[in-house]
Motif scaffolding. Structure first.
Motif, PDB file in Angstrom:
ATOM      1  N   ASP A  25      64.798  -8.924 -48.721  1.00 26.11           N
ATOM      2  CA  ASP A  25      63.685  -9.328 -49.573  1.00 26.11           C
ATOM      3  C   ASP A  25      62.550  -9.972 -48.785  1.00 26.11           C
ATOM      4  N   TYR A  26      62.788 -10.301 -47.527  1.00 30.25           N
ATOM      5  CA  TYR A  26      61.776 -10.956 -46.707  1.00 30.25           C
ATOM      6  C   TYR A  26      62.097 -10.736 -45.236  1.00 30.25           C
ATOM      7  N   LYS A  27      61.149 -11.069 -44.372  1.00 30.12           N
ATOM      8  CA  LYS A  27      61.321 -10.908 -42.929  1.00 30.12           C
ATOM      9  C   LYS A  27      61.757 -12.203 -42.251  1.00 30.12           C
ATOM     10  N   ALA A  28      61.234 -13.334 -42.710  1.00 30.71           N
ATOM     11  CA  ALA A  28      61.560 -14.623 -42.105  1.00 30.71           C
ATOM     12  C   ALA A  28      61.505 -15.714 -43.171  1.00 30.71           C
ATOM     13  N   ALA A  29      62.161 -16.836 -42.888  1.00 31.45           N
ATOM     14  CA  ALA A  29      62.170 -17.968 -43.814  1.00 31.45           C
ATOM     15  C   ALA A  29      62.326 -19.261 -43.024  1.00 31.45           C
ATOM     16  N   ALA A  30      61.799 -20.347 -43.576  1.00 29.79           N
ATOM     17  CA  ALA A  30      61.933 -21.667 -42.968  1.00 29.79           C
ATOM     18  C   ALA A  30      62.172 -22.687 -44.073  1.00 29.79           C
ATOM     19  N   GLY A  31      63.043 -23.646 -43.812  1.00 25.84           N
ATOM     20  CA  GLY A  31      63.332 -24.644 -44.834  1.00 25.84           C
ATOM     21  C   GLY A  31      64.257 -25.724 -44.338  1.00 25.84           C
ATOM     22  N   LEU A  32      65.086 -26.222 -45.264  1.00 23.99           N
ATOM     23  CA  LEU A  32      66.005 -27.321 -44.977  1.00 23.99           C
ATOM     24  C   LEU A  32      67.429 -26.925 -45.323  1.00 23.99           C
ATOM     25  N   LYS A  33      68.373 -27.456 -44.541  1.00 27.99           N
ATOM     26  CA  LYS A  33      69.799 -27.249 -44.781  1.00 27.99           C
ATOM     27  C   LYS A  33      70.437 -28.619 -44.986  1.00 27.99           C
ATOM     28  N   ILE A  78      73.383  -7.659 -59.411  1.00 24.24           N
ATOM     29  CA  ILE A  78      72.515  -8.838 -59.450  1.00 24.24           C
ATOM     30  C   ILE A  78      71.401  -8.656 -58.426  1.00 24.24           C
ATOM     31  N   GLU A  79      70.180  -8.511 -58.909  1.00 26.79           N
ATOM     32  CA  GLU A  79      69.038  -8.296 -58.028  1.00 26.79           C
ATOM     33  C   GLU A  79      68.657  -9.600 -57.313  1.00 26.79           C
ATOM     34  N   LYS A  80      68.218  -9.470 -56.073  1.00 27.12           N
ATOM     35  CA  LYS A  80      67.755 -10.589 -55.246  1.00 27.12           C
ATOM     36  C   LYS A  80      68.874 -11.578 -54.886  1.00 27.12           C
ATOM     37  N   TRP A 118      70.022 -16.471 -52.900  1.00 22.11           N
ATOM     38  CA  TRP A 118      69.284 -15.930 -54.040  1.00 22.11           C
ATOM     39  C   TRP A 118      67.805 -16.208 -53.831  1.00 22.11           C
ATOM     40  N   VAL A 119      67.019 -15.149 -53.842  1.00 26.22           N
ATOM     41  CA  VAL A 119      65.569 -15.282 -53.798  1.00 26.22           C
ATOM     42  C   VAL A 119      65.090 -15.366 -55.241  1.00 26.22           C
ATOM     43  N   ILE A 120      64.468 -16.468 -55.604  1.00 24.44           N
ATOM     44  CA  ILE A 120      63.991 -16.653 -56.973  1.00 24.44           C
ATOM     45  C   ILE A 120      62.921 -15.604 -57.259  1.00 24.44           C
ATOM     46  N   PRO A 121      63.104 -14.785 -58.312  1.00 25.36           N
ATOM     47  CA  PRO A 121      62.127 -13.729 -58.612  1.00 25.36           C
ATOM     48  C   PRO A 121      60.716 -14.290 -58.795  1.00 25.36           C
ATOM     49  N   ASN A 122      59.752 -13.564 -58.269  1.00 18.57           N
ATOM     50  CA  ASN A 122      58.324 -13.905 -58.364  1.00 18.57           C
ATOM     51  C   ASN A 122      57.987 -15.258 -57.739  1.00 18.57           C
ATOM     52  N   SER A 123      58.757 -15.648 -56.731  1.00 23.15           N
ATOM     53  CA  SER A 123      58.448 -16.891 -56.021  1.00 23.15           C
ATOM     54  C   SER A 123      58.785 -16.711 -54.541  1.00 23.15           C
ATOM     55  N   PRO A 124      58.261 -17.559 -53.683  1.00 26.26           N
ATOM     56  CA  PRO A 124      58.565 -17.468 -52.253  1.00 26.26           C
ATOM     57  C   PRO A 124      59.726 -18.382 -51.829  1.00 26.26           C
ATOM     58  N   ILE A 125      60.652 -18.648 -52.753  1.00 21.97           N
ATOM     59  CA  ILE A 125      61.735 -19.595 -52.485  1.00 21.97           C
ATOM     60  C   ILE A 125      63.085 -18.884 -52.495  1.00 21.97           C
ATOM     61  N   GLY A 148      77.615 -26.322 -47.376  1.00 23.00           N
ATOM     62  CA  GLY A 148      76.198 -26.642 -47.266  1.00 23.00           C
ATOM     63  C   GLY A 148      75.364 -25.926 -48.309  1.00 23.00           C
ATOM     64  N   ILE A 149      74.184 -26.481 -48.556  1.00 22.91           N
ATOM     65  CA  ILE A 149      73.203 -25.832 -49.426  1.00 22.91           C
ATOM     66  C   ILE A 149      71.875 -25.813 -48.677  1.00 22.91           C
ATOM     67  N   GLY A 150      71.041 -24.840 -49.021  1.00 20.54           N
ATOM     68  CA  GLY A 150      69.764 -24.724 -48.341  1.00 20.54           C
ATOM     69  C   GLY A 150      68.666 -24.286 -49.265  1.00 20.54           C
ATOM     70  N   ILE A 151      67.449 -24.614 -48.890  1.00 21.71           N
ATOM     71  CA  ILE A 151      66.258 -24.146 -49.595  1.00 21.71           C
ATOM     72  C   ILE A 151      65.267 -23.732 -48.514  1.00 21.71           C
ATOM     73  N   LYS A 152      64.698 -22.520 -48.686  1.00 23.83           N
ATOM     74  CA  LYS A 152      63.786 -21.989 -47.680  1.00 23.83           C
ATOM     75  C   LYS A 152      62.562 -21.375 -48.353  1.00 23.83           C
ATOM     76  N   TYR A 153      61.455 -21.446 -47.644  1.00 24.43           N
ATOM     77  CA  TYR A 153      60.231 -20.746 -48.021  1.00 24.43           C
ATOM     78  C   TYR A 153      60.246 -19.416 -47.274  1.00 24.43           C
ATOM     79  N   ILE A 154      60.043 -18.312 -47.997  1.00 23.38           N
ATOM     80  CA  ILE A 154      60.150 -17.000 -47.364  1.00 23.38           C
ATOM     81  C   ILE A 154      58.774 -16.443 -46.993  1.00 23.38           C
ATOM     82  N   PHE A 155      58.764 -15.697 -45.898  1.00 24.98           N
ATOM     83  CA  PHE A 155      57.576 -15.015 -45.402  1.00 24.98           C
ATOM     84  C   PHE A 155      57.859 -13.526 -45.440  1.00 24.98           C
ATOM     85  N   LYS A 156      57.066 -12.764 -46.145  1.00 24.73           N
ATOM     86  CA  LYS A 156      57.311 -11.318 -46.307  1.00 24.73           C
ATOM     87  C   LYS A 156      56.931 -10.532 -45.098  1.00 24.73           C
TER      88      LYS A 156
END
Length: 156
Positions: A25-33, A78-80, A118-125, A148-156
């Motif tokens: 769904d994306y090429k790269a992502a950055a966030g927190l773990k 289940i999409e995404k 899971w990439v939240i539909p229609n969002s970059p998260i 662990g849990i993580g949240i990342k901002y995705i870059f398409k």
């Protein structure tokens, strides 16, 4: 031995109930773990199913750098939503003068990962949850399962 059997069963279930991913769904992502350690994480897809992930884990009186190779596979119906598994290594150190066991101790070991993303539909998260079985060799040997849990901002 029981932990190894559970891990093998989990990986077998993932492969049985999964389908080949059409494309990431994306090429790269950055966030927190968030785990036993807390810190920044980044992921980069090298092809449609394989990604490299780098995490900097901060902990009381120390830090560790973890690198992982991950295989992502789509989940039935289940999409995404992707399952992933992989392996890697960590290197770091701790230094707690109050506890001689951890005073200037090298952290070095092998890591595994099994999780869902899971990439939240229609969002970059992207949200993730995983288990990181690790074999600590620097101050061990001992085996540990780190959820662990993580949240990342995705870059398409």
């Amino acid at each position: 031995m029981k932990k190894s059997a559970i891990l093998i069963l989990l990986l077998s279930s993932i492969l049985f109930f999964s389908k080949k991913a059409n494309a990431q769904d994306y090429k790269a992502a950055a966030g927190l773990k968030f785990s036993y350690e807390f810190g920044p994480a980044g992921k980069y897809f090298i092809n449609e199913t394989d990604a490299l992930e780098l995490q900097i884990g901060l902990r009381s009186h120390g830090a560790a750098l973890t690198g992982l190779w991950e295989r992502h596979i789509g989940f039935q119906e289940i999409e995404k939503f992707k399952l992933y598994f992989g392996f890697g290594a960590h290197l770091g150190g701790v230094g707690d003068h109050a506890n001689p066991r951890y005073n200037q101790t090298l952290l070095l070991g092998a890591d595994g990962v099994v999780g869902v993303e899971w990439v939240i539909p229609n969002s970059p998260i992207a949200l993730s949850g995983d288990l990181n079985p690790r074999l600590e060799l620097g101050r061990g040997p001992y085996f540990d399962l780190s959820p662990g849990i993580g949240i990342k901002y995705i870059f398409k």
